[in-house]
Design an enzyme around this catalytic site. Structure first.
Site, PDB file in Angstrom:
ATOM      1  CD1 TRP A  91      -2.648   1.622   0.540  1.00 17.70           C
ATOM      2  CD2 TRP A  91      -1.994   1.809   2.685  1.00 17.70           C
ATOM      3  NE1 TRP A  91      -3.365   2.626   1.124  1.00 17.70           N
ATOM      4  CE2 TRP A  91      -2.989   2.775   2.428  1.00 17.70           C
ATOM      5  CE3 TRP A  91      -1.441   1.740   3.960  1.00 17.70           C
ATOM      6  CZ2 TRP A  91      -3.432   3.662   3.397  1.00 17.70           C
ATOM      7  CZ3 TRP A  91      -1.883   2.607   4.923  1.00 17.70           C
ATOM      8  CH2 TRP A  91      -2.872   3.561   4.644  1.00 17.70           C
TER       9      TRP A  91
ATOM     10  CE  LYS B 299      -9.888   0.228   3.426  1.00 22.03           C
ATOM     11  NZ  LYS B 299      -9.486   0.968   2.285  1.00 22.03           N
TER      12      LYS B 299
ATOM     13  CB  ALA C 184      -6.439  -2.643   6.339  1.00 21.19           C
TER      14      ALA C 184
END
Ligand code: LMR
Length: 392
Positions: A128, A243, A210
């Site tokens: 990321w 998320k 995440a």
């Protein structure tokens, strides 16, 4: 003084949001930033969140400060999902605090590592993009290794090599599941090796989770981090609810520290409180309070998990369709079928990615990353055809 500030490039990923919004073509396809979308292309608020927000509106009677640790009811309610129901605190060795989203959690985890004396962060690439930005901003040294091998599996040889050469003062940053951007995760057998190898190397693990629940399932996606935590004396865990509760802009996350002894936890975490106080003082409350209300109510938990199941099911359908497409021009989509989570890489050149955008209205990250959830049964054939055309 302020004229010393030089123009900085916009964050490439976030800039795509605007580029896509400004494109008048109705056939445009947004495969950029990582948000879940339904088969209709929407990113709705979870039903469980709506219900919790309604309850919050009716019952919340103060918005007075909570403190740099945020909503500890939220932080604790999440722990059985992250660390397992049997002993989520690992005999009191794990404790956490709320952060503004996953970015806040990563920032705090790396800041804590730095305060503890870590100087170098080992990280599989690609990763990321914000990981490297945060590492640079903290003045830590980034050392990279290959995350994935040519055959579309995680590159265990590269990680083994790193763990064989780390020095005191090193940390390794690993994605717990749904690797961003490749969708290529370590297998359970890999994690069985990684946990003890990290322990033997003495490197500090920083685990970024995440996308729990968007890969194989809430329990399944926690396998890797639990396997590492069961093997090592200490670790930092960055967690995002942005998320898996669809709370993106409400910024809901947590950072957890695991210490060798329960008695060391308070001192370690007090550094997190100090770092948070100097940065954002206190995390935003609303989203975390809504998550807490869900996690405190079994009926809302069932609703939330049902919604997550549905999201996973839809992404599996998209992946199956991509995988079944096989070759699209020079690109083999087969491997995408077996990858996990919101993202995969379509190996196109920067020039081809530009043609995807300009000619076909298909927005993807410069790395070739696509958001799987941006594809629907209505646009996937157009996407596959465009990939075939630009890569032919
Ligand atoms: C992404 O990678 O698209 C998301 O994590 C959003 C972000 O903050 O970059």
């Amino acid at each position: 003084m302020l004229s010393n500030l030089q123009q900085q490039p916009a964050d490439a990923l976030l800039a795509l949001i605007k580029l896509h919004n400004d494109d008048p073509r109705t056939s445009k396809i947004d495969l950029g930033v990582g948000v879940y979308r339904t088969g209709q292309g929407d990113t709705p608020v979870f039903g469980a969140i709506k219900a919790a927000e309604k309850r919050l509106l009716e019952t919340q009677n103060s918005k007075a400060y909570l403190g740099p640790e945020g909503d500890m009811g939220f932080v604790h309610a999440l722990m059985p999902y992250v660390f397992g129901k049997a002993d989520p605190t690992m005999q009191g060795r794990i404790e956490g605090m709320q952060t503004p989203g996953g970015t806040g959690a990563v920032r705090l985890a790396l800041g804590l590592a730095k305060r503890a004396g870590v100087q170098r962060i080992w990280m599989g690439v690609p990763s990321w993009p914000n990981h490297a930005q945060i590492i640079a901003d903290l003045g830590l040294e980034l050392k990279t290794f290959a995350h994935s091998a040519a055959d579309g599996v995680a590159d265990m040889a590269a990680l083994r090599g790193v763990l064989g050469q780390v020095a005191p003062g090193d940390a390794v940053l690993l994605h717990g599941c749904c690797h961003n951007p490749t969708g290529i995760d370590y297998t359970n057998a890999d994690w069985d090796e990684i946990g003890p190898a990290i322990a033997a190397s003495g490197v500090l693990p920083i685990l970024d989770l995440a996308y729990q629940g968007l890969g194989a399932g809430m329990e399944e996606d926690a396998y890797g981090i639990r396997r590492v935590l069961s093997a090592v004396p200490e670790a930092l865990i960055a967690y995002s609810c942005d998320k898996n509760f669809g709370l993106y802009r409400d910024r809901v996350g947590a950072v957890y520290v695991m210490m060798a002894e329960a008695a060391q936890v308070a001192a370690a975490l007090s550094n997190g409180h100090a770092l948070a106080r100097a940065a954002w003082s206190m995390p935003p409350d609303h989203g975390a309070a809504a998550v807490r209300l869900i996690l405190e109510d079994p009926a809302l938990v069932a609703d939330w998990l049902g919604e997550l199941d549905m999201m996973r099911g839809r992404m599996a359908q998209v992946r199956a369709r991509l995988g079944a497409a096989g070759k699209a021009g020079a690109v083999d989509l087969t491997l995408l079928g077996a990858q996990h989570g919101l993202f995969s890489i379509v190996p196109l050149t920067p020039a081809q990615i530009l043609i995807m955008r300009e000619k076909h209205g298909i927005y993807m990250a410069g790395s070739g990353r696509i958001n799987i959830a941006g594809l629907t049964m209505g646009n996937i054939d157009a996407f596959i055809a465009a990939v075939a055309e630009v890569s032919a």
